[in-house]
Scaffold this motif. Structure first.
Motif, short mmCIF file in Angstrom:
data_model
loop_
_atom_site.label_atom_id
_atom_site.label_comp_id
_atom_site.label_asym_id
_atom_site.label_seq_id
_atom_site.Cartn_x
_atom_site.Cartn_y
_atom_site.Cartn_z
N MET A 3 -80.54 -3.95 -17.02
CA MET A 3 -80.27 -2.85 -15.96
C MET A 3 -78.75 -2.20 -15.90
SD MET A 3 -83.03 -3.25 -14.33
CE MET A 3 -83.28 -2.94 -12.62
N VAL A 4 -78.87 -1.10 -15.61
CA VAL A 4 -77.59 -0.44 -15.55
C VAL A 4 -77.50 0.26 -14.28
CG1 VAL A 4 -76.80 1.81 -16.80
CG2 VAL A 4 -78.30 0.27 -17.96
N TYR A 5 -76.23 0.43 -13.79
CA TYR A 5 -75.99 0.79 -12.43
C TYR A 5 -75.54 2.28 -12.54
CZ TYR A 5 -74.33 0.13 -7.65
OH TYR A 5 -74.19 0.01 -6.33
N VAL B 118 -77.69 3.54 -7.90
CA VAL B 118 -79.00 2.52 -8.27
C VAL B 118 -78.98 1.78 -9.31
CG1 VAL B 118 -80.57 4.27 -6.82
CG2 VAL B 118 -80.30 4.57 -9.08
N ASP B 119 -79.51 0.72 -9.55
CA ASP B 119 -79.84 0.00 -10.50
C ASP B 119 -81.16 0.40 -11.49
OD1 ASP B 119 -78.32 -2.00 -11.82
OD2 ASP B 119 -79.06 -3.82 -10.67
N VAL B 120 -80.93 0.69 -12.64
CA VAL B 120 -82.29 1.12 -13.41
C VAL B 120 -82.22 0.45 -14.70
CG1 VAL B 120 -82.52 3.36 -12.07
CG2 VAL B 120 -81.16 3.36 -14.32
N ALA C 105 -85.13 2.53 -20.04
CA ALA C 105 -86.22 3.48 -20.19
C ALA C 105 -86.10 4.41 -18.90
CB ALA C 105 -87.47 3.18 -20.34
N THR C 106 -85.60 3.92 -17.72
CA THR C 106 -85.76 4.88 -16.72
C THR C 106 -84.41 5.74 -16.89
OG1 THR C 106 -87.06 3.24 -15.23
CG2 THR C 106 -85.51 4.86 -14.26
N LEU C 107 -83.44 5.16 -17.24
CA LEU C 107 -82.23 5.69 -17.58
C LEU C 107 -82.35 6.84 -18.25
CD1 LEU C 107 -79.20 6.23 -16.82
CD2 LEU C 107 -78.63 4.59 -18.84
N ALA C 108 -82.92 6.76 -19.55
CA ALA C 108 -83.25 7.84 -20.31
C ALA C 108 -84.06 8.89 -19.91
CB ALA C 108 -83.97 7.33 -21.55
N ALA D 246 -82.90 12.90 -19.14
CA ALA D 246 -83.52 13.82 -19.66
C ALA D 246 -83.83 14.92 -18.42
CB ALA D 246 -84.84 13.60 -20.16
N GLU D 247 -84.19 14.63 -17.40
CA GLU D 247 -84.49 15.27 -16.26
C GLU D 247 -83.05 15.88 -15.41
OE1 GLU D 247 -87.06 13.04 -13.67
OE2 GLU D 247 -88.53 13.00 -15.17
N GLY D 248 -81.97 15.46 -15.81
CA GLY D 248 -80.75 15.87 -15.47
C GLY D 248 -80.48 15.12 -14.05
N ILE D 249 -80.90 14.20 -13.66
CA ILE D 249 -80.80 13.74 -12.40
C ILE D 249 -79.59 12.77 -12.50
CG2 ILE D 249 -81.78 11.82 -10.58
CD1 ILE D 249 -84.54 12.84 -11.42
#
Length: 64
Positions: A1-3, A24-26, A29-32, A36-39
């Protein structure tokens, strides 16, 4: 997980809304996907130093 700190509003896979500026903790894969979506930006994460407002104590922090 990454914060990470969100740059834009985001709704997670469970339908929970998160506001820009929220941290948030993600998983990786979610981080990538978020990058990519600029979030989140490439620089997202704890930021600051161990004495700053985010007091990051994870890998790579000055205190660890």
């Amino acid at each position: 997980m990454v914060y990470v700190k969100l740059e834009n509003d985001w709704t997670d896979g469970n339908g929970v809304d998160h506001s820009a500026g929220e941290s948030v903790d993600v998983d990786a894969a979610t981080l990538a996907t978020l990058q990519a979506e600029g979030i989140v930006s490439e620089q997202s994460g704890a930021g600051g130093d161990s004495k700053g407002p985010n007091k990051w104590a994870g890998p790579g922090s000055p205190g660890v």
